[in-house]
Design a protein around this motif. Structure first.
Motif, PDB file in Angstrom:
ATOM      1  N   TRP A  47      57.270  74.258  31.129  1.00 42.98           N
ATOM      2  CA  TRP A  47      56.615  75.005  30.054  1.00 42.98           C
ATOM      3  C   TRP A  47      55.981  74.043  29.067  1.00 42.98           C
ATOM      4  CZ3 TRP A  47      55.447  79.860  30.394  1.00 42.98           C
ATOM      5  CH2 TRP A  47      56.231  80.714  31.159  1.00 42.98           C
ATOM      6  N   THR A  48      54.874  74.470  28.505  1.00 42.06           N
ATOM      7  CA  THR A  48      54.252  73.676  27.454  1.00 42.06           C
ATOM      8  C   THR A  48      55.209  73.536  26.279  1.00 42.06           C
ATOM      9  OG1 THR A  48      52.393  73.599  25.894  1.00 42.06           O
ATOM     10  CG2 THR A  48      53.149  75.763  26.551  1.00 42.06           C
ATOM     11  N   PRO A  49      55.365  72.339  25.699  1.00 43.20           N
ATOM     12  CA  PRO A  49      56.381  72.119  24.670  1.00 43.20           C
ATOM     13  C   PRO A  49      56.005  72.648  23.296  1.00 43.20           C
ATOM     14  CG  PRO A  49      55.165  70.110  25.080  1.00 43.20           C
ATOM     15  CD  PRO A  49      54.678  71.111  26.082  1.00 43.20           C
ATOM     16  N   ARG A  50      54.891  73.340  23.170  1.00 43.64           N
ATOM     17  CA  ARG A  50      54.481  73.843  21.863  1.00 43.64           C
ATOM     18  C   ARG A  50      54.189  75.338  21.966  1.00 43.64           C
ATOM     19  NH1 ARG A  50      51.501  71.180  24.677  1.00 43.64           N
ATOM     20  NH2 ARG A  50      52.365  69.299  23.807  1.00 43.64           N
ATOM     21  N   ASP A  51      54.055  75.965  20.845  1.00 47.47           N
ATOM     22  CA  ASP A  51      53.819  77.406  20.798  1.00 47.47           C
ATOM     23  C   ASP A  51      52.328  77.643  20.590  1.00 47.47           C
ATOM     24  OD1 ASP A  51      53.777  80.095  20.467  1.00 47.47           O
ATOM     25  OD2 ASP A  51      55.332  80.179  18.935  1.00 47.47           O
ATOM     26  N   TYR A  52      51.621  77.918  21.675  1.00 50.11           N
ATOM     27  CA  TYR A  52      50.188  78.133  21.595  1.00 50.11           C
ATOM     28  C   TYR A  52      49.851  79.346  20.739  1.00 50.11           C
ATOM     29  CZ  TYR A  52      45.486  79.433  23.157  1.00 50.11           C
ATOM     30  OH  TYR A  52      44.157  79.785  23.191  1.00 50.11           O
ATOM     31  N   PRO A 189      50.579  60.833  23.469  1.00 48.64           N
ATOM     32  CA  PRO A 189      51.331  59.604  23.761  1.00 48.64           C
ATOM     33  C   PRO A 189      52.751  59.855  24.239  1.00 48.64           C
ATOM     34  CG  PRO A 189      51.240  59.967  21.395  1.00 48.64           C
ATOM     35  CD  PRO A 189      50.373  61.024  22.023  1.00 48.64           C
ATOM     36  N   ALA A 190      53.262  61.075  24.109  1.00 48.08           N
ATOM     37  CA  ALA A 190      54.665  61.333  24.440  1.00 48.08           C
ATOM     38  C   ALA A 190      54.837  62.436  25.460  1.00 48.08           C
ATOM     39  CB  ALA A 190      55.443  61.672  23.164  1.00 48.08           C
ATOM     40  N   ASP A 191      53.781  62.787  26.203  1.00 47.69           N
ATOM     41  CA  ASP A 191      53.887  63.846  27.200  1.00 47.69           C
ATOM     42  C   ASP A 191      53.054  63.458  28.414  1.00 47.69           C
ATOM     43  OD1 ASP A 191      53.696  66.360  28.666  1.00 47.69           O
ATOM     44  OD2 ASP A 191      54.477  67.305  26.847  1.00 47.69           O
ATOM     45  N   ASP A 192      53.654  63.569  29.598  1.00 45.92           N
ATOM     46  CA  ASP A 192      52.966  63.185  30.829  1.00 45.92           C
ATOM     47  C   ASP A 192      52.079  64.278  31.390  1.00 45.92           C
ATOM     48  OD1 ASP A 192      54.237  60.684  30.878  1.00 45.92           O
ATOM     49  OD2 ASP A 192      56.010  61.530  31.852  1.00 45.92           O
TER      50      ASP A 192
END
Length: 400
Positions: A47-52, A189-192
């Protein structure tokens, strides 16, 4: 032929042909760190780590500065014509150009690209689906980032994408000469796997700006003045009775709360005294904090504050200079990276060797720069005609 969205929501048409598997080489090179990228179980969606939804709601939908920044960048980038080349040869007509100009029967190329750039700016990610027939892309669709999940393969890179809408889902496996999904993402910089939205970088400024707007609205709703306390100094330390307290509360809400009652004098009786508790807007440096937040939001999106009419910005001498900087530093880099990604993705279906580049001659904001370049090249008598053509971006024998 229809995209997954059309099939999911009842769109008719002919289904896309199965994507053909590309025959890979017998041996494949890979990075020695590839195994380290597979930090999750292969084949499991991430899952995307943010709340779109929160970014879209609090930013694009509720904040005028963010809304304008996204619209300004997306509309400018979508308006740039693209040149298709194979080496030095430029194509006036080509199936790839026709596909980008009319990606689907329901959407023109400008609207399609505006949606792609808009998703990229709001979410940091944009996904484009290619609907192929007989191995050739026939339609392109911009998919919502909040519905897409990356499915890493054994090497950690995306092997498939899951797209979910309601209770329905489809998996796009990244196979074939033209994989069905193009994933565009801004650097994180912190997500692949997922990109970083400019709104996340400006989250603090965005919260300050939204909070200040809410504060202004609440101020108008509460008599357009800072809150305070009513102090009752009754005889011998007596308190208000329940009936007196309720009556006072009702009278304050009815006669002194709201914009219609702003400025009405407060009549106190029976030992009541008003004392202000909160700071005034001047004491809070309210206006400067709000203006600073707006400038930070514009900075995150790469939009000169002068173009948004923000106060206190003197970075550029005039609007034309700010507009040139906007195109050079924000719009063109975004267009180039998107065009290169789309060419690399779609070119194998047309034999490969194709590139997409922005047509700088058609950008009105850069007309002065191009005119100056033409004057300098024309005055260079030591250059041949072919050398002059190459200096301004044309190859030998090119025809425009």
């Amino acid at each position: 032929m229809a995209s997954f969205i059309g099939r999911l929501f009842g769109g008719g048409g002919r289904a896309a042909a199965p994507v053909q598997e590309a025959s890979g080489p017998p041996e494949r090179k890979t990075s020695r760190t590839a195994a380290l990228f597979a930090v999750s179980e292969p084949g499991r969606p991430l899952w995307t780590p943010r709340d779109y939804q929160a970014l879209a709601r609090e930013g694009f939908q509720r904040n005028a500065v963010v809304h304008r920044c996204v619209r300004l960048v997306a509309e400018a980038a979508a308006s740039v014509p693209l040149l298709l080349k194979a080496g030095r040869r430029e194509f006036d007509t080509h199936p790839l150009l026709s596909l980008i100009a009319r990606p689907s029967p329901r959407e023109a190329g400008t609207a399609f690209l505006e949606a792609v750039y808009g998703h990229l700016l709001v979410a940091g990610n944009a996904y484009v689906e290619a609907v192929s027939l007989d191995g050739t892309p026939r339609e392109l669709y911009a998919l919502r980032p909040d519905r897409m999940q990356v499915v890493p393969g054994p090497d950690g890179w995306a092997a498939a994408y899951d797209y979910r809408a309601g209770h329905s889902a489809v998996r796009f496996r990244q196979e074939g000469e033209v994989p069905p999904i193009l994933h565009l993402r801004l650097f994180h910089p912190a997500d692949d796997h997922y990109g970083l939205s400019p709104m996340e970088a400006a989250a603090v400024a965005l919260d300050i700006h939204n909070a200040s707007a809410g504060w202004n609205k609440a101020l108008l709703d509460n008599a357009a003045r800072p809150s305070g306390a009513l102090i009752y100094a009754g005889p011998d330390g007596a308190n208000l009775t329940d009936a007196q307290f309720e009556r006072l509360k009702v009278e304050l809400e009815a006669q002194f709360q709201g914009a219609a009652n702003a400025g009405r004098p407060l009549l106190l009786e029976g030992g009541l005294d008003w004392r202000q508790l909160s700071l005034t807007p001047a004491e809070m440096d309210f206006a400067e904090a709000r203006a600073s937040a707006m400038r930070e939001i514009a900075l995150a999106f790469g939009v000169p504050p002068l173009m948004l009419g923000l106060p206190g910005d003197s970075t550029y001498a005039n609007y034309a200079e700010a507009n040139r900087a906007f195109w050079r530093q924000t719009v063109l880099p975004l267009v180039r990276r998107t065009a290169q990604a789309m060419a690399h993705w779609l070119a194998p279906a047309y034999g490969g060797g194709l590139s997409l580049d922005p047509d700088l001659d058609s950008i009105e904001a850069l007309a002065g720069e191009r005119e100056a370049l033409w004057r300098r090249i024309t005055a260079a008598d030591f250059l041949s005609a072919d050398e002059k053509r190459e200096a301004v971006g044309y190859g030998k024998g090119d025809r425009r």
